[in-house]
Scaffold this motif. Structure first.
Motif, mmCIF file in Angstrom:
data_model
loop_
_atom_site.group_PDB
_atom_site.id
_atom_site.type_symbol
_atom_site.label_atom_id
_atom_site.label_comp_id
_atom_site.label_asym_id
_atom_site.label_seq_id
_atom_site.Cartn_x
_atom_site.Cartn_y
_atom_site.Cartn_z
ATOM 1 N N VAL A 38 41.336 52.732 40.224
ATOM 2 C CA VAL A 38 40.205 52.058 40.870
ATOM 3 C C VAL A 38 38.948 52.792 40.410
ATOM 4 C CG1 VAL A 38 39.088 51.486 43.071
ATOM 5 C CG2 VAL A 38 41.577 51.346 42.858
ATOM 6 N N LEU A 126 39.613 43.478 42.279
ATOM 7 C CA LEU A 126 40.471 44.604 42.678
ATOM 8 C C LEU A 126 41.753 43.998 43.223
ATOM 9 C CD1 LEU A 126 39.428 47.699 44.755
ATOM 10 C CD2 LEU A 126 41.556 46.546 45.235
ATOM 11 N N ASP A 142 40.390 46.540 38.724
ATOM 12 C CA ASP A 142 40.946 47.696 39.422
ATOM 13 C C ASP A 142 42.279 47.277 40.040
ATOM 14 O OD1 ASP A 142 38.542 49.386 39.244
ATOM 15 O OD2 ASP A 142 37.675 47.932 40.644
ATOM 16 N N VAL A 170 41.389 51.276 50.597
ATOM 17 C CA VAL A 170 40.251 50.643 49.910
ATOM 18 C C VAL A 170 39.017 50.700 50.813
ATOM 19 C CG1 VAL A 170 39.328 48.416 49.114
ATOM 20 C CG2 VAL A 170 41.616 49.131 48.414
#
Ligand code: M6R
Length: 365
Positions: A38, A126, A142, A170
């Motif tokens: 990430v 992501l 990510d 996250v």
């Protein structure tokens, strides 16, 4: 390969403590949260006007929790949508957005195409994915892997617990980088997350209470799940799990919304399941229980040990989970709901691991 368990689903629930640890531990280095793969920067985050979370089924339900958590910890608006709706609704997505994609298999077609639609419009992607190198993982900017290992049972269990775990991480990462939470606050939440696997071990040890309840109630024709806040999101998942494998009709309602809708369907003997892990909404839920009990409902409540005695005055049966902060409670509180679905299906003689008409990974529209 079921390691002595009767079904993969039970084996996979028993793996929850381990896979949650596997999802958290490698990402804490010298006390710091380090999310591998990430690479989103503080600058990228400061430009985000909104986050979309897109997924299907159980992964979507994880996303509903993600919305609450990210909005709370990062103060960024979050919209959560099912992939098959998102991809066709001309979504207002641009480079000012990030889309979080959640998928166990990483191959769900609707989810993959929602990802591509979002990417085409300039959003950063992501993904929270369980299968390494899957299509969704490959197409993302990510990737945060959930280390749940292979999930064989069609009904998702351990993958969901790890999806939630990943979403909390996250939210912590974004909140820290955005400055909406302090390092101390993040450390406290991380500490609570690390405790969850031990809590699930205790829940699994006490599974007979749920089995007993299922034995008495498996003939139910229709079951309602009601909850508020994070418990509403949990209700959605509890209801899906039950429907998927036991074929009992069920609906999930926000606790305060039932009286605006189908409370007329609550009659003598209707079973109502109430996850109640949110301290600030506890009294409101007690009122909701009174409303359904006044119409004859039988109430199964799931709550922290600290609330059990009080709740026994209102609910018919109380299943407890170890005391846990309301914010992270869904990760352990889902396990009794999974066990409930499992035992109801088992009592009914259903094929727990391979429910009719369902595929593990839906790679068609
Ligand atoms: O592999 P995915 O996480 O993308 O799958 C999404 C849904 O198909 C999946 O969660 C489905 O709802 C499960 N059968 C739930 O138990």
């Amino acid at each position: 390969e079921k390691d002595g368990y009767e079904h993969f689903m039970m084996k996979e629930m028993y793996e929850e403590p381990k896979v949650i640890r596997d999802t958290i531990n490698p990402r804490i280095k010298d006390g710091e949260l380090v999310l591998d793969n990430v690479t989103i920067t503080e600058e990228d985050i400061s430009k985000l006007e909104k986050i979309y979370i897109v997924a299907c089924g159980t992964a979507y339900h994880a996303g509903v929790i993600g919305k609450y958590i990210i909005e709370k910890l990062c103060r960024i608006p979050v919209e959560v949508d099912v992939a098959s709706e998102f991809r066709y609704r001309d979504p207002l997505v641009s480079d000012k957005n990030m889309t979080i994609i959640i998928s166990q298999s990483g191959e769900t077609l609707d989810t993959l195409f929602a990802l591509r639609e979002s990417k085409k419009r300039g959003a950063r992607i992501l993904s929270i994915v369980n299968v390494v190198g899957s299509s969704i993982a490959r197409d993302s900017d990510d990737v945060l892997y959930t280390w749940a290992g292979p999930e064989i049972a069609v009904a998702s269990t351990k993958a969901y617990n790890t999806q939630l775990t990943a979403l909390y991480m996250v939210a912590l990462e974004l909140g820290l980088k955005k400055g909406t939470i302090t390092k101390e606050e993040a450390d406290a939440i991380l500490g609570q997350l690390k405790q969850i696997p031990n809590d699930i071990e205790k829940i699994l040890e006490n599974k007979e209470d749920i089995q007993k309840f299922a034995h008495q109630h498996y003939n139910a024709k229709s079951i309602f799940f009601i909850g508020r806040g994070l418990d509403y999101a949990l209700s959605l998942e509890g209801s899906l799990k039950l429907k998927e494998i036991s074929y009992i009709h069920s609906e999930a309602y926000a606790g305060g919304e039932l009286k605006h809708g189908t409370i007329a369907l609550i009659e003598k003997g209707t079973l109502v399941v109430c996850p109640m892990t949110q301290d600030n909404l506890f009294d409101k839920m007690v009122s909701n229980i009174r409303e359904v009990k006044a119409r004859g409902a039988v109430v199964l409540a799931i709550t922290q040990e600290k609330h059990a005695e009080e709740l026994k005055k209102t609910a018919d049966t109380v299943i407890t989970i170890p005391d846990v902060d309301s914010l992270v409670a869904p990760i352990s509180a889902v396990t009794p709901l999974q066990l409930f679905a499992y035992y109801m299906a088992l009592e009914k003689g259903c094929d727990v691991d391979k429910p009719r008409n369902l595929a593990k990974s839906v790679t068609v529209e």
